[in-house]
Design an enzyme around this catalytic site. Structure first.
Site, short mmCIF file in Angstrom:
data_model
loop_
_atom_site.label_atom_id
_atom_site.label_comp_id
_atom_site.label_asym_id
_atom_site.label_seq_id
_atom_site.Cartn_x
_atom_site.Cartn_y
_atom_site.Cartn_z
N GLU A 97 13.76 19.09 60.28
CA GLU A 97 15.00 19.24 61.15
C GLU A 97 15.31 17.64 61.77
O GLU A 97 14.35 17.30 62.48
CB GLU A 97 14.33 19.95 62.84
CG GLU A 97 15.83 20.40 63.99
CD GLU A 97 15.06 20.83 65.06
OE1 GLU A 97 16.21 21.38 65.71
OE2 GLU A 97 14.18 21.54 64.57
N HIS A 396 23.41 14.09 67.30
CA HIS A 396 23.66 14.27 65.70
C HIS A 396 24.59 13.71 65.05
O HIS A 396 23.63 13.80 63.43
CB HIS A 396 23.46 15.77 65.94
CG HIS A 396 22.54 16.75 66.23
ND1 HIS A 396 21.16 17.08 65.11
CD2 HIS A 396 21.70 16.94 67.46
CE1 HIS A 396 20.23 17.79 65.94
NE2 HIS A 396 20.39 17.69 67.48
#
Length: 404
Positions: A97, A396
């Site tokens: 991740e 992100h």
């Protein structure tokens, strides 16, 4: 190799039995080739690994065809002030991740600037709960009372099966003619699930003999292993551990680009109110992320992330800042046994200084639990801070993890 594959196809040789005829690496290579031919897949990538597998194929896995590699990163240094872990640590984190390690790293930075986590083990006991069938409700009550009155006899029976484990208590539950005896064990530096199972089986046979209740299964799901359950949140399973840190208003602003009041409100409305509205067992932001990444890196049973995510995060507004804490009631960890002996996982435990058994049995597993809980606190702080500053999506995107 073709000769062996022909025997597998004819049924003269079982796929799982290759290690009985070949060295471990050759058996794995042959099995992989067979699966490639059967599926048409190219499995060459899983055939490259560095870990010695002679022990792995006998202790950790069956029908091995190779290894799946997971990227390993580090976050830290993280200052921990526990009773068993006391110092500065780099957290090994295995994950796919993106942005996770960076997030935890930011939390580690804040905690270390604040002086470190206060962390304590509040309870320690691995459970296994056999289920018995009684003849009637009255008989069920008699069985439960006999177990409660004869803990010392059951302790002797259980501990004859182990050199290290200790039966430290039991709790009884009934449902009609079903009787559950939830045994609790001190398993020292082992996570101890197998130890608890074997010891519980011995104690259960004694209960069956003395009470004439029929033993149905050594696990009756009151343990409760690898499943979401309220009992593990309330009673604990494995290590119950809490970690906390005071962050000044200035530190919150400097590291997280938000303020203490916002941090507290995000936690209340998201982690507490939101989780309650969803009837969630986890009152936290991302505890499972840290638990999973450290478990995979350090050879823990990944299925125990179910219990490890039963965490509650609190943020208390105090004079000059906030006191942030996490409590994990059912963190199941060990530093010997299971996957901890695999070379790569053992190396990760070694970076934390907790590999293997401690001189004082149990201290390494407790230290590891304190470090994991401190890592969870770092992850919680970072995500709450990102949410409070409205930076989650931005982070992100900037790290190239956003999907378009």
């Amino acid at each position: 190799m073709d000769e062996y594959i022909s025997k597998i196809r004819s049924g003269d040789l079982k796929l799982y039995a290759l290690e009985k005829s070949l060295p471990a690496d050759d058996a794995v290579s042959l099995r992989r080739k067979y699966i490639e031919e059967e599926t048409g897949a190219d499995l060459s990538a899983v055939g490259t690994y560095t870990i010695p597998i002679d022990r792995v194929v006998t202790r950790n896995i069956e029908n091995m065809i190779g290894c799946v590699q997971i990227p390993l990163g580090v976050a830290g240094p993280l200052t921990v002030k526990g009773e068993y872990a006391n110092g500065s640590f780099w957290l090994p984190l295995a994950t796919t991740e993106g942005a996770l390690v960076a997030s935890i790293n930011r939390g580690c930075s804040a905690i270390t600037k604040a002086g470190g986590t206060e962390v304590r083990i509040l309870r320690d006991g691995m459970t296994r709960a056999p289920i018995f069938a009684a003849k009637s409700v009255a008989h069920a009550a008699e069985v439960a009372r006999w177990a409660e009155d004869n803990l010392l006899l059951l302790k002797v029976a259980a501990e004859e099966t182990t050199n290290h484990g200790e039966l430290i208590g039991l709790t009884t539950y009934t449902a009609g003619t079903s009787v559950f005896i939830r045994f609790e064990f001190d398993t020292k530096d082992a996570m101890g699930m197998n130890m608890a199972t074997i010891a519980s089986e011995a104690a259960a046979h004694l209960i069956e003999e003395e009470t004439k209740a029929k033993l149905i299964a050594v696990s009756g799901n009151m343990c409760c292993d690898k499943k979401p359950s309220a009992i593990n949140i309330i009673e604990g399973r494995g290590k119950t551990v809490s970690a906390g840190v005071f962050l000044s208003d200035e530190l919150v602003s400097m590291v997280f680009k938000t303020n203490s009041a916002t941090l507290a409100e995000v936690n209340t409305r998201k982690n507490l109110t939101g989780s309650a509205r969803a009837a969630s067992f986890g009152f936290n932001a991302q505890a499972a992320n840290v638990v999973a990444a450290m478990f995979i890196a350090c050879g823990q049973d990944p299925a125990h992330v179910v219990e490890g995510s039963n965490a509650i995060t609190t943020v208390d507004l105090v004079e000059g800042g906030v006191y942030v804490s996490v409590t994990l009631p059912s963190l199941q960890v060990g530093t010997i046994g299971g996957g901890t002996s695999i070379a790569t996982q053992n190396a990760c435990l070694s970076t934390l200084g907790v590999a293997g058994g401690a001189e004082n049995p149990g201290d390494n597993a407790k230290a590891f639990a304190e470090i994991v809980a401190s890592g969870v606190l770092a992850g919680e702080l970072s995500l709450l801070g990102a949410l409070g500053a409205q930076h989650l999506g931005k982070a992100h995107r900037e790290l190239g993890r956003g999907e378009k």
